[in-house]
Design a protein around this motif. Structure first.
Motif, mmCIF file in Angstrom:
data_model
loop_
_atom_site.group_PDB
_atom_site.id
_atom_site.type_symbol
_atom_site.label_atom_id
_atom_site.label_comp_id
_atom_site.label_asym_id
_atom_site.label_seq_id
_atom_site.Cartn_x
_atom_site.Cartn_y
_atom_site.Cartn_z
ATOM 1 N N ASN A 164 0.876 -1.184 0.000
ATOM 2 C CA ASN A 164 0.000 0.000 0.000
ATOM 3 C C ASN A 164 0.906 1.224 0.000
ATOM 4 O OD1 ASN A 164 -2.385 -1.642 0.346
ATOM 5 N ND2 ASN A 164 -1.762 -1.872 2.490
ATOM 6 N N LEU A 165 1.274 1.657 -1.187
ATOM 7 C CA LEU A 165 2.287 2.702 -1.315
ATOM 8 C C LEU A 165 1.639 4.057 -1.539
ATOM 9 C CD1 LEU A 165 4.833 0.813 -3.619
ATOM 10 C CD2 LEU A 165 4.649 0.787 -1.120
ATOM 11 N N THR A 166 2.049 5.035 -0.764
ATOM 12 C CA THR A 166 1.567 6.408 -0.909
ATOM 13 C C THR A 166 2.520 7.191 -1.779
ATOM 14 O OG1 THR A 166 0.559 6.322 1.284
ATOM 15 C CG2 THR A 166 0.961 8.496 0.353
ATOM 16 N N ARG A 167 1.989 7.849 -2.804
ATOM 17 C CA ARG A 167 2.820 8.663 -3.702
ATOM 18 C C ARG A 167 2.225 10.075 -3.796
ATOM 19 N NH1 ARG A 167 6.251 5.358 -6.635
ATOM 20 N NH2 ARG A 167 5.709 3.154 -6.724
ATOM 21 N N PRO A 168 3.076 11.068 -3.913
ATOM 22 C CA PRO A 168 4.539 10.996 -3.820
ATOM 23 C C PRO A 168 4.982 11.048 -2.370
ATOM 24 C CG PRO A 168 3.859 13.224 -4.281
ATOM 25 C CD PRO A 168 2.596 12.419 -4.230
ATOM 26 N N LEU A 169 6.236 10.666 -2.115
ATOM 27 C CA LEU A 169 6.835 10.738 -0.789
ATOM 28 C C LEU A 169 8.123 11.535 -0.846
ATOM 29 C CD1 LEU A 169 6.490 7.117 0.647
ATOM 30 C CD2 LEU A 169 5.206 9.149 1.324
ATOM 31 N N PRO A 170 8.423 12.272 0.183
ATOM 32 C CA PRO A 170 9.731 12.927 0.231
ATOM 33 C C PRO A 170 10.842 11.874 0.266
ATOM 34 C CG PRO A 170 8.244 13.826 1.884
ATOM 35 C CD PRO A 170 7.609 12.603 1.336
ATOM 36 N N PRO A 171 12.020 12.176 -0.255
ATOM 37 C CA PRO A 171 13.120 11.211 -0.205
ATOM 38 C C PRO A 171 13.679 11.088 1.207
ATOM 39 C CG PRO A 171 13.883 13.292 -1.098
ATOM 40 C CD PRO A 171 12.406 13.431 -0.931
ATOM 41 N N VAL A 172 14.398 10.018 1.438
ATOM 42 C CA VAL A 172 15.077 9.820 2.711
ATOM 43 C C VAL A 172 16.549 9.552 2.438
ATOM 44 C CG1 VAL A 172 13.102 9.003 4.016
ATOM 45 C CG2 VAL A 172 14.396 7.390 2.653
ATOM 46 N N GLU A 173 17.414 10.029 3.314
ATOM 47 C CA GLU A 173 18.846 9.779 3.201
ATOM 48 C C GLU A 173 19.173 8.527 3.986
ATOM 49 O OE1 GLU A 173 20.855 13.278 4.478
ATOM 50 O OE2 GLU A 173 20.470 14.358 2.606
ATOM 51 N N VAL A 174 19.348 7.382 3.263
ATOM 52 C CA VAL A 174 19.543 6.099 3.926
ATOM 53 C C VAL A 174 20.576 5.286 3.186
ATOM 54 C CG1 VAL A 174 17.187 5.999 4.831
ATOM 55 C CG2 VAL A 174 17.666 5.031 2.589
ATOM 56 N N ASP A 175 21.029 4.261 3.869
ATOM 57 C CA ASP A 175 21.825 3.214 3.229
ATOM 58 C C ASP A 175 20.821 2.189 2.716
ATOM 59 O OD1 ASP A 175 23.236 0.813 2.717
ATOM 60 O OD2 ASP A 175 24.853 1.442 4.055
ATOM 61 N N ALA A 176 20.699 2.094 1.404
ATOM 62 C CA ALA A 176 19.677 1.234 0.804
ATOM 63 C C ALA A 176 19.857 -0.218 1.219
ATOM 64 C CB ALA A 176 19.721 1.357 -0.727
ATOM 65 N N THR A 177 21.085 -0.680 1.317
ATOM 66 C CA THR A 177 21.328 -2.076 1.690
ATOM 67 C C THR A 177 20.842 -2.354 3.112
ATOM 68 O OG1 THR A 177 23.260 -2.137 0.231
ATOM 69 C CG2 THR A 177 23.103 -3.858 1.917
ATOM 70 N N GLN A 178 21.153 -1.411 4.013
ATOM 71 C CA GLN A 178 20.741 -1.587 5.401
ATOM 72 C C GLN A 178 19.212 -1.547 5.539
ATOM 73 O OE1 GLN A 178 22.739 -2.371 7.756
ATOM 74 N NE2 GLN A 178 24.792 -1.737 7.116
ATOM 75 N N ILE A 179 18.563 -0.639 4.832
ATOM 76 C CA ILE A 179 17.098 -0.546 4.895
ATOM 77 C C ILE A 179 16.472 -1.805 4.307
ATOM 78 C CG2 ILE A 179 15.078 0.759 4.131
ATOM 79 C CD1 ILE A 179 16.760 2.066 6.348
ATOM 80 N N ARG A 180 17.067 -2.339 3.240
ATOM 81 C CA ARG A 180 16.558 -3.599 2.684
ATOM 82 C C ARG A 180 16.647 -4.714 3.734
ATOM 83 N NH1 ARG A 180 19.759 -2.006 -1.968
ATOM 84 N NH2 ARG A 180 18.387 -1.193 -3.630
ATOM 85 N N GLN A 181 17.765 -4.723 4.505
ATOM 86 C CA GLN A 181 17.910 -5.752 5.541
ATOM 87 C C GLN A 181 16.816 -5.606 6.595
ATOM 88 O OE1 GLN A 181 21.746 -5.883 7.492
ATOM 89 N NE2 GLN A 181 21.040 -7.322 9.055
ATOM 90 N N VAL A 182 16.524 -4.339 6.980
ATOM 91 C CA VAL A 182 15.457 -4.098 7.959
ATOM 92 C C VAL A 182 14.132 -4.645 7.443
ATOM 93 C CG1 VAL A 182 14.054 -2.295 9.053
ATOM 94 C CG2 VAL A 182 16.550 -2.111 9.061
#
Length: 828
Positions: A554-572
């Motif tokens: 259930n994705l809400t668009r548009p969303l502001p960007p976030v400054e993250v480590d994509a690999t770490q967020i994928r692990q979460v």
């Protein structure tokens, strides 16, 4: 003739006795012994007087009226006077001597005894003798006297009876009756005087014993009676009490009044209307307060004067004022207050009690404590009151039930009060709902802080261990790699070295997780759209979960960007999704991943697993919810502890790593879970700036800016958050409302709103009704309707109704700008 002359002479002496007895007021002597003695002596002297003037029969034998005198003495004066008189008369008769001396003395005794017998009969029957009864008494007495003549010799006796019986029986009873009536009248008058004196004494005693000052005046105003209390209350000089009119005493009284004119006018009015009764209050100059009462004094139906009563109520008034002040303080106190009997019946409550419970005072006074406090029923109350009686004061916590059914905790300060034979519980009660909530929040915050400190300490420890562990692993892996390069390919040790290499690689992964938990893992930070990350992971997520679990985005668009480590967020995300799949197990279930953005304040962030320095603001959230088995409070409390696991083969680092990664990104985790109802994990990550669509656009209105205040109405928190950011980018100030009712209140409260962006579908009051209400408040209001439905379908509802514009969800910044430009606002 001589006989009758002697009898008349004796009768005259008897009358003299009555006159002397009455004239010298012997009967009014207060001392009974003295009065009886003087009466007996007086009667005895009269007896001597009548015996000195006898009717002689022959030498030594005399007839006189001593029998009348002594019998009446016994009948009216009693034993003591009769005995004295009998002794005096008997002694004198014996002194006279003669042949009739002894019989004469016996006659004295006999007639006196007849008199005493008559008095006994009279007193016993409590009757006053009438004329006939007195005559009968005289006949009987003198028959007794004549019977004493039988003591003489027969010849002498017959001669005496023949000579004296007719005059004795004819005259003596009549004389007895006449003298008896005179004495009876005197006795009746004395009895009436005695009653009057007694009544007067009672009246005087009542007048003097009353605490009121009493004054009685005639119709002309002359003082006729007063008591000492009146003199004391008004400080009246004695000479004023004996004045012929009341002018001076009125002047004396009015000089002491705070309002003398009003006082004199009231007195004058009462004298002008003598039939009136009145009660009023007098205020004296020295501060005293009297209650004045007056009524006409009547004798029969005629008004003879006026009765005045003055009661000093100064202390009572002060007590009343103090009571009113205390009642005001009690009624306006913040705490609830109860007076309760020993049986639990409510006697008094203050206004705070009524407000807190929702009952009126009348309703509460008809109730008992058992109606309000379900914890204290009659059996428990009896034991409680016994303990209160013993201790005097008890402070306890219980629960009260309000009229609307709400049950809330209260602190009770119970106090034992004893008045005479009555016992009471005077209790202060305070609603401690907020105190308990604050206490729970404080304890929860302390637990979170303690847990955060524990996690921080464990994070430092885990980071240090991982660092040293990586150094050791470097040596192990390096040496294993060298050994594989140098050993003979045919050596049987090659398998052992490869096992060492595989185990070391697994240990390196474990070390990476420990670094992730510590928040010190290697992060490669860049701007990302969370929706893009999820769509990229969709396939791998679907193959990683149970076949019976359904994955929904259930994705809400548009969303502001976030400054993250994509690999770490994928692990979460991967860790949470796999945990959700395992919670569902072999049953069918749903895993829902929802994204959005929201403004988070301190009140929302206080219940999250977070770094203590996290700030409020705009956050992007990833919410992963499942319909699995859920978790209890004990599991939730240890959820992020390193090495805690509910799996048989788990290492307990997955959730710890999630928390470490999120903390490393300055984010937070919010968890909702109940056993049997599933779990929801909401990952909060701070937004880095404006929505992605804000950065890459190029139109002729790129530099258009507006000004003023916009009311944004939408029930979706995400829409309000991203919409407000877009509007601010366009130069507007933004106020938000989450439904139509709140929008109406906000619009009424603010006069600076330039236009309204209104969602069509909302709870409580939808956009269509809200639009009508806004138009009613301001027919010129500019409203842009927002909806997920098509523009044609929506605008048909508002044809001709003044709708200023329409924007379809989801919308980008460009579409929003164009809708606003269409309102013909003044650009900035």
């Amino acid at each position: 003739m001589d006989t009758f002359a002697g009898f008349l002479n004796n009768a005259a002496l008897m009358l003299i006795l009555c006159v002397v007895y009455d004239t010298f007021s012997v009967s009014e002597i207060s001392k009974k012994n003295l009065r009886d003695s003087l009466t007996g002596i007086l009667v005895g002297l009269i007896c001597i007087a009548v015996m000195l003037n006898p009717w002689p029969f022959e030498h030594g034998i005399y007839f006189d009226t001593r029998s009348v005198l002594l019998s009446l003495c016994g009948l009216f004066f009693g034993l003591v006077p009769t005995t004295i008189a009998m002794g005096i008369a008997g002694a004198f008769r014996l002194y006279q001597g003669g042949s009739g001396g002894a019989v004469g003395t016996i006659v004295i005794v006999v007639t006196a005894c007849f008199g005493l017998a008559g008095k006994h009969w009279k007193d016993k029957n409590e009757k006053s003798l009438n004329c006939m009864q007195l005559y009968f008494f005289g006949v009987v007495t003198h028959l007794g006297m004549l019977s004493c003549m039988f003591l003489f010799p027969a010849g002498l006796r017959n001669s005496i009876l023949r000579e004296s019986a007719p005059p004795v029986l004819l005259i003596y009873p009549v004389l007895t009756t006449i003298i008896g009536l005179i004495l009876k009248k005197q006795e009746d008058r004395r009895a009436a005087d005695s009653k009057l004196l007694y009544s007067t004494s009672l009246a005087t005693a009542a007048l003097e014993s009353t605490p009121d000052g009493i004054l009685i005046v005639s119709r002309e105003g002359k003082i006729t009676r007063w008591n000492q209390r009146f003199v004391e209350l008004w400080n009246v000089p004695q000479h004023l009490l004996y004045m012929t009119d009341n002018k001076q005493i009125l002047a004396h009284a009015s000089s002491q009044m705070a309002g003398p004119e009003e006082f004199l006018a009231k007195v004058a009015d009462m004298y002008e209307h003598p039939e009136q009764t009145s009660t009023d209050i007098l205020y004296l100059a020295d501060g005293r307060i009297f209650e004045r009462y007056t009524q006409p004094q009547k004798v029969g139906n005629e008004i003879a004067g006026r009765f005045w009563s003055f009661h000093d109520i100064t202390e009572q008034k002060k007590a009343d004022e103090s009571l009113q002040m205390m009642r005001f303080c009690v009624d306006h106190a913040g705490d609830s207050m109860f007076w309760v009997t020993s049986e639990g019946r409510i006697l008094y409550v203050n206004e705070a009690t009524c407000a807190g419970l929702g009952y009126s005072r009348e309703e509460l006074l008809s109730m008992s404590i058992f109606d309000l406090d379900t914890d204290y029923q009659p059996g428990v109350w009896a034991a409680h009151f016994e303990e209160l009686r013993r201790r005097g004061n008890i402070i306890l916590e219980t629960r009260h039930c309000a009229k609307d059914g709400r049950i809330f905790p209260v602190e009770v300060n119970a106090n034992y009060v004893h008045f005479g034979i009555h016992e009471f519980n005077f209790a202060f009660t305070r609603d401690i709902t907020e105190r308990k909530r604050a206490l729970e929040e404080r304890l929860k915050l302390e637990q979170q802080l303690l847990h955060a400190q524990k996690l921080e300490s464990l994070g430092v420890l885990a980071g240090g261990i991982a660092h040293d562990f990586n150094n050791i692993l470097t040596s192990i892996i390096g040496n294993a790699d060298l050994a594989l390069m140098r050993i003979n390919p045919e050596s049987p040790a090659i398998d052992n070295l490869r096992s060492i290499e595989i185990a070391a690689a697994r240990a390196a992964d474990l070390s990476k997780q420990m670094l992730a938990y510590s928040g010190k893992g290697k992060f490669v930070i860049s701007n990302h759209d969370i929706n893009d990350l999820l769509e990229e992971m969709l396939h791998i997520l679907q193959v990683s979960i149970s076949k019976k679990a359904v994955l929904r985005l259930n994705l809400t668009r548009p969303l502001p960007p976030v400054e993250v480590d994509a690999t770490q967020i994928r692990q979460v995300i991967m860790n949470l999704v796999i945990n959700a799949s395992e919670a569902i197990g072999n049953k069918s279930g749903v895993i829902a991943i929802t994204t959005g953005c929201m403004d988070c304040d301190n009140s929302y962030l206080k219940d999250v697993w977070l770094d203590e320095n996290i700030n409020d603001g705009l956050y992007i959230f990833i919410e992963i919810a499942d319909t699995g088995c859920g978790m209890g409070k004990e599991t939730l409390a240890k959820l992020f502890d390193p090495f805690f696991t509910t799996k048989f083969t788990g290492r307990g680092l997955g959730m710890a790593a999630v928390l470490g990664i999120v903390r490393g990104h300055k984010g937070a985790v919010k968890v909702y879970s109940e056993p049997g109802k599933g779990s929801t994990f909401k990952i909060l990550l701070p937004a880095s700036g404006k929505p992605v669509e804000i950065f890459n656009h190029n139109t002729r209105d790129d530099y258009w800016k507006g000004s003023g205040t916009v009311l944004l109405v939408d029930d979706e928190e995400t829409i309000r958050g991203i919409g407000a950011e877009m509007l601010k980018e366009l130069g507007f100030n933004v106020v938000t409302a989450n439904d139509g009712q709140e929008a109406i209140e906000t619009y009424k409260a603010r006069a600076d709103i330039s236009f309204v962006i209104l969602d069509l579908t909302m709870p409580h009051m939808d956009g269509e009704q809200c639009f009508r209400e806004l138009r009613a408040l301001n027919p010129a209001v500019k409203v842009i309707m927002s909806s997920g439905f098509s523009e044609l379908e929506v605008t048909q509802k508002f044809v001709g109704k003044g709708l200023a514009g329409f924007i379809q969800k989801p919308y980008k910044l460009l579409a929003l700008r164009e809708s606003i430009v269409g309102l013909d606002l003044e650009p900035k």
